[in-house]
Design an enzyme around this catalytic site. Structure first.
Site, PDB file in Angstrom:
ATOM      1  N   HIS A 264       0.872  -1.333  -0.025  1.00  0.00           N
ATOM      2  CA  HIS A 264      -0.049  -0.054   0.007  1.00  0.00           C
ATOM      3  C   HIS A 264       0.892   1.284   0.004  1.00  0.00           C
ATOM      4  O   HIS A 264       0.389   2.273   0.612  1.00  0.00           O
ATOM      5  CB  HIS A 264      -0.713  -0.114   1.177  1.00  0.00           C
ATOM      6  CG  HIS A 264      -1.824  -1.145   1.243  1.00  0.00           C
ATOM      7  ND1 HIS A 264      -3.235  -1.127   0.617  1.00  0.00           N
ATOM      8  CD2 HIS A 264      -2.091  -2.484   1.797  1.00  0.00           C
ATOM      9  CE1 HIS A 264      -3.957  -2.327   0.691  1.00  0.00           C
ATOM     10  NE2 HIS A 264      -3.022  -2.833   1.339  1.00  0.00           N
TER      11      HIS A 264
ATOM     12  N   ASN B 177     -10.241  -3.201   1.895  1.00  0.00           N
ATOM     13  CA  ASN B 177      -9.764  -3.107   0.347  1.00  0.00           C
ATOM     14  C   ASN B 177     -11.017  -3.043  -0.365  1.00  0.00           C
ATOM     15  O   ASN B 177     -12.207  -2.841   0.021  1.00  0.00           O
ATOM     16  CB  ASN B 177      -9.221  -4.636   0.167  1.00  0.00           C
ATOM     17  CG  ASN B 177      -7.782  -4.611   0.662  1.00  0.00           C
ATOM     18  OD1 ASN B 177      -7.116  -3.780   0.828  1.00  0.00           O
ATOM     19  ND2 ASN B 177      -7.695  -6.003   0.944  1.00  0.00           N
TER      20      ASN B 177
ATOM     21  N   TYR C 259      -0.159  -4.365  12.017  1.00  0.00           N
ATOM     22  CA  TYR C 259       0.028  -2.700  11.566  1.00  0.00           C
ATOM     23  C   TYR C 259       0.433  -2.177  12.627  1.00  0.00           C
ATOM     24  O   TYR C 259       1.314  -0.976  12.010  1.00  0.00           O
ATOM     25  CB  TYR C 259      -1.586  -2.567  11.382  1.00  0.00           C
ATOM     26  CG  TYR C 259      -2.130  -3.222   9.791  1.00  0.00           C
ATOM     27  CD1 TYR C 259      -1.853  -4.513   9.730  1.00  0.00           C
ATOM     28  CD2 TYR C 259      -2.447  -2.339   9.184  1.00  0.00           C
ATOM     29  CE1 TYR C 259      -2.451  -5.065   8.446  1.00  0.00           C
ATOM     30  CE2 TYR C 259      -3.151  -2.612   7.748  1.00  0.00           C
ATOM     31  CZ  TYR C 259      -3.067  -4.183   7.466  1.00  0.00           C
ATOM     32  OH  TYR C 259      -3.430  -4.593   6.362  1.00  0.00           O
TER      33      TYR C 259
END
Length: 803
Positions: A182, A255, A469
């Protein structure tokens, strides 16, 4: 015969169709140098753009040359001069964006001129925890600071305990680069407005009352490419929303596809390694068309469903504004009394779901690698604010148990026919960032960022993301204090005892940095029942590495997706597989992919094999643990199911101009399109002024070099248009062929129809509307033809020409 008077002489521009769209674009403009006038739409956003463009032009004109330059040389350089300074006549002249007046609880007020608010007394960064409850770095109140979350009172600690992880991880990093995936992204500010009070389902702040408005920051991205790669590569798109709620930060990180390649987070490094450029030569960039990737997925049959989505038109969206978003995983919603339901999140664009065709996407990679970024920016500057409705699929644990699939399996979706989507609110993006790095690049999205009323499921892919993350943001943003970067700060106060580390900004008052304490009056203290509480789901079972039996079925939903597509969409899927696999050099890898696809559809696999010159292999063996369910086609899975409700808003229309065209009719078409929110531009062989058949002038806004056909959603050819003998590269012919090839509406009236006949793009000169969206009318039928053209422009793209 009218003459071409292309010149750059100064003149009074009273042409309402000249240059108005250039104000709302970021490429090229009229050659006159005068501030364009309004198109007549008089939208507030256009007036702001006019002000900004006009004042910026005046300010720039005050400095015809660098008067300080002579002072850089010889003895004069011993005494540096004060730089030349001019003040704008309008504050908008210095603005990053015409949308800077948009405000919210996160954005604050409009900027004070000549003031850097980040430089000021240290008091603005001091914090005092007196009489305050403990909270996480995302502003979520901590109910229990004494115990980690365990599976049973004497059981092991759980990976999903994000409060434990945040606290320990921050402590581990107290003593003191591009995203791995990303990396290529674009973002904007906006707000979410709730349609209903959902407090019977969840106490989550954005849903607690009808009309509740919550600021958001949204980032869209590709997955595989590096930061400098092209926007239109065939790829999954990230759709991440940061809610700045009253109860802290909530990140809904998803997404544009509702399923994923793998079922367990432990395989994520393998997937990304295989997807990225091959390590020995670092090719290909931003593409999955190579051996490593297809070798991996061919050995992971659970990826088959996602491969169908990836090879569909979903992977090449027309714009970020016209793609769906999904939370992918199953989450829990919890109400005030502690009752919980399962939930799937859906974002549905009001502009509809629209895609590029592959030839168009490939050409855009060269013509404008920033195509999606530019489109998002320009739409917001134009005032055509992108909007999505948030939908929830809500179901109970008992319902989940009855499904043929496991809701904890991220390679599966829940058909809308099985669990309808309930629309609960609308998100609007209304302000572009001021600084790409400070906001878009430094924003940190983490699935671990949840608020009271929202909890995780046991999805093994989600459980790993909860850790991954946060951990990657620490590495990427230089330490555990990434939450103090302005774009990542919550709008509600936070108070805790986390200290030091790289890039610490807060100056804490007092001596106490621990809890419990008495020297600080016990503050900040636990929030108790007002703090975050995980749903007390019962856990019972052996400790082992395995997957549930329902995870073993890999092809049923892939078949459902394929059968739910229109014939054109199915054809595009076949073409995409052919292209990707034609790049693969190892025949055995191709063979395995075809064998997996044979379990989805023999027709699909055979068509791909034929294009590759291969013999169809037998279907790949299935696990045999579960039977393949037979799902009925789901119409909602086709892009054509959502044509949109915004009409021609922000659609880009090329009006080809040249010497001798019907200038008055061109201006009328331009004004009507602008009045409906479209973005017409006058396109010509070169910039300059052209004289029409009626003696009126038109100033070209963009040339074929700067504005190729792939930039536009449709094209208009006015009466009187001819091939320019100076167009030796035949750019107009190429432009029209691409518009036709890419199935876009074409409108020609009067003699301009001859151009289409000359290129064999139309079969008759008789006035009629063709089923393949080519509209040809006589000159006197201009109004009717324009109305028909605008109706076609509002509809989804027709693929009839491909047949």
């Amino acid at each position: 015969m009218p003459t071409d008077t292309s010149d750059n002489s100064n003149h009074s521009n009273n042409d309402p169709a000249s240059g108005a769209s250039s104000l709302l674009s970021t490429v090229s403009g009229p050659s006159t140098g005068t501030a364009p006038l309004s198109s007549g739409s008089n939208s507030a956003q256009e007036q702001l753009a006019l002000r900004r463009a006009g004042s910026a032009q005046k300010l720039a004109a005050l400095c015809p040359a660098n008067s300080s330059k002579p002072g850089e040389y010889g003895d004069a350089a011993r005494h540096p001069q004060t730089g030349e300074m001019h003040l704008p006549d309008d504050v908008l002249a210095l603005a990053s964006t015409a949308s800077e007046a948009a405000t919210s609880a996160k954005l604050g007020d409009t900027p004070a001129q000549g003031v850097n608010r980040s430089i000021g007394p240290l008091d603005q960064n001091r914090a005092d925890g007196s009489e305050q409850a403990l909270s996480s770095n995302q502003g979520v109140a901590i109910g229990d600071n004494q115990n980690s979350l365990k599976a049973g009172i004497r059981g092991p600690a759980l990976l999903e305990d994000f409060l434990l992880r945040e606290k320990i991880t921050h402590f581990d990093h107290e003593r003191i680069p591009e995203r791995v995936v990303h990396a290529r992204g674009s973002a904007a500010h906006g707000f979410f407005e709730a349609y209903d009070d959902l407090s019977d389902i969840t106490i989550a702040a954005p849903f607690r009352q009808t009309g509740k408005v919550t600021p958001v920051f949204v980032r869209f991205s590709t997955v595989a490419g590096e930061r400098g790669s092209a926007d239109t590569a065939r790829d999954v798109r990230g759709f991440a929303v940061k809610f700045y709620t009253d109860d802290g930060i909530w990140d809904l990180v998803g997404n544009n596809m509702p399923v994923f390649f793998i079922q367990d987070a432990i395989k994520f490094p393998d997937l990304v390694h295989a997807l990225k450029p091959e390590p020995h030569h670092a090719m290909p960039q931003a593409s999955s068309a190579h051996d490593n990737y297809w070798d991996f997925v061919s050995l992971m049959p659970e990826s088959t469903h996602m491969l169908l989505w990836q090879m569909s038109d979903r992977a090449i969206p027309r714009s970020y504004r016209t793609m769906q978003g999904f939370g992918v995983h199953t989450f829990r919603l919890i109400n005030r009394v502690g009752d919980a339901v399962f939930c799937k999140f859906h974002w549905n664009p009001l502009a509809g779901t629209h895609a590029l065709v592959w030839d168009e996407a490939a050409k855009l990679m060269g013509a404008d690698p920033d195509f999606h970024r530019r489109d998002l920016w320009e739409a917001i500057e134009q005032g055509a604010y992108p909007q999505w409705e948030l939908g929830l699929q809500i179901f109970t644990e008992a319902q989940a148990e009855a499904f043929d699939f496991d809701v904890l399996d991220a390679t599966k979706l829940i058909p809308e026919e099985l669990v309808p989507v309930r629309t609960v609110g609308r998100m609007t993006l209304h302000r572009n960032p001021d600084n790409f790095f400070a906001e878009t690049e430094q924003v940190a999205f983490c699935t671990a960022h949840v608020i009271p009323g929202i909890d995780f499921s046991n999805d093994p892919l989600l459980q790993g993301r909860i850790h991954s993350y946060v951990d990657t943001q620490i590495s990427r943003l230089g330490g555990a204090n990434f939450h103090e970067i302005p774009i990542n700060r919550p709008v509600n106060p936070l108070h805790n005892n986390q200290r030091d580390g790289m890039h610490r900004q807060t100056i804490h008052r007092g001596r106490v940095n621990y809890e419990p304490n008495s020297l600080g009056g016990g503050c900040p203290h636990q929030a108790g029942h007002l703090g975050y509480a995980s749903f007390p789901a019962a856990v019972d079972g052996e400790k082992l590495r395995a997957k549930p039996l329902k995870f073993a079925e890999h092809y049923g939903q892939a078949r459902m997706f394929y059968l739910s597509q229109t014939s054109a969409e199915q054809r595009h899927i076949i073409d995409a597989f052919r292209f990707e696999l034609s790049k693969v050099q190892t025949p055995a890898v191709r063979q395995r992919v075809l064998a997996n696809l044979a379990n989805v559809s023999t027709g699909l696999a055979a068509a791909i094999a034929e294009g590759l010159g291969m013999v169809m292999p037998p279907p790949a063996p299935v696990s045999g643990l579960t039977e393949m369910p037979e799902y009925a086609p789901s119409p909602a899975l086709s892009l054509t199911a959502r044509p949109g409700v915004t009409g021609i808003l922000a659609r880009k229309v090329a009006i080809i101009v040249g010497a001798g065209v019907a200038a008055s009719a061109v201006r009328l078409a331009y004004a009507r399109l602008r009045a409906e929110g479209a973005l017409p531009r006058l396109v010509a062989t070169r910039l300059g002024r052209y004289t029409g058949m009626d003696g009126e002038f038109l100033d070209a806004e963009i040339s074929f070099e700067a504005g190729p056909a792939v930039y536009f959603d449709a094209v208009i050819l006015p009466d009187g248009l001819q091939f320019d003998v100076r167009d030796r590269e035949q750019r107009l012919a190429e432009f029209l062929r691409d518009q036709y090839r890419h199935c876009k509406p074409i409108y020609a009236w009067g003699s301009a129809r001859d151009l289409l006949h000359a290129l064999a793009l139309a079969t008759t000169a008789q006035p009629q509307s063709y089923p393949d969206d080519v509209i040809l009318v006589e000159a006197e039928q201009f109004d009717a033809g324009l109305a028909a053209f605008m109706a076609l422009l509002a509809n989804p793209r027709s693929y009839a020409r491909e047949d």
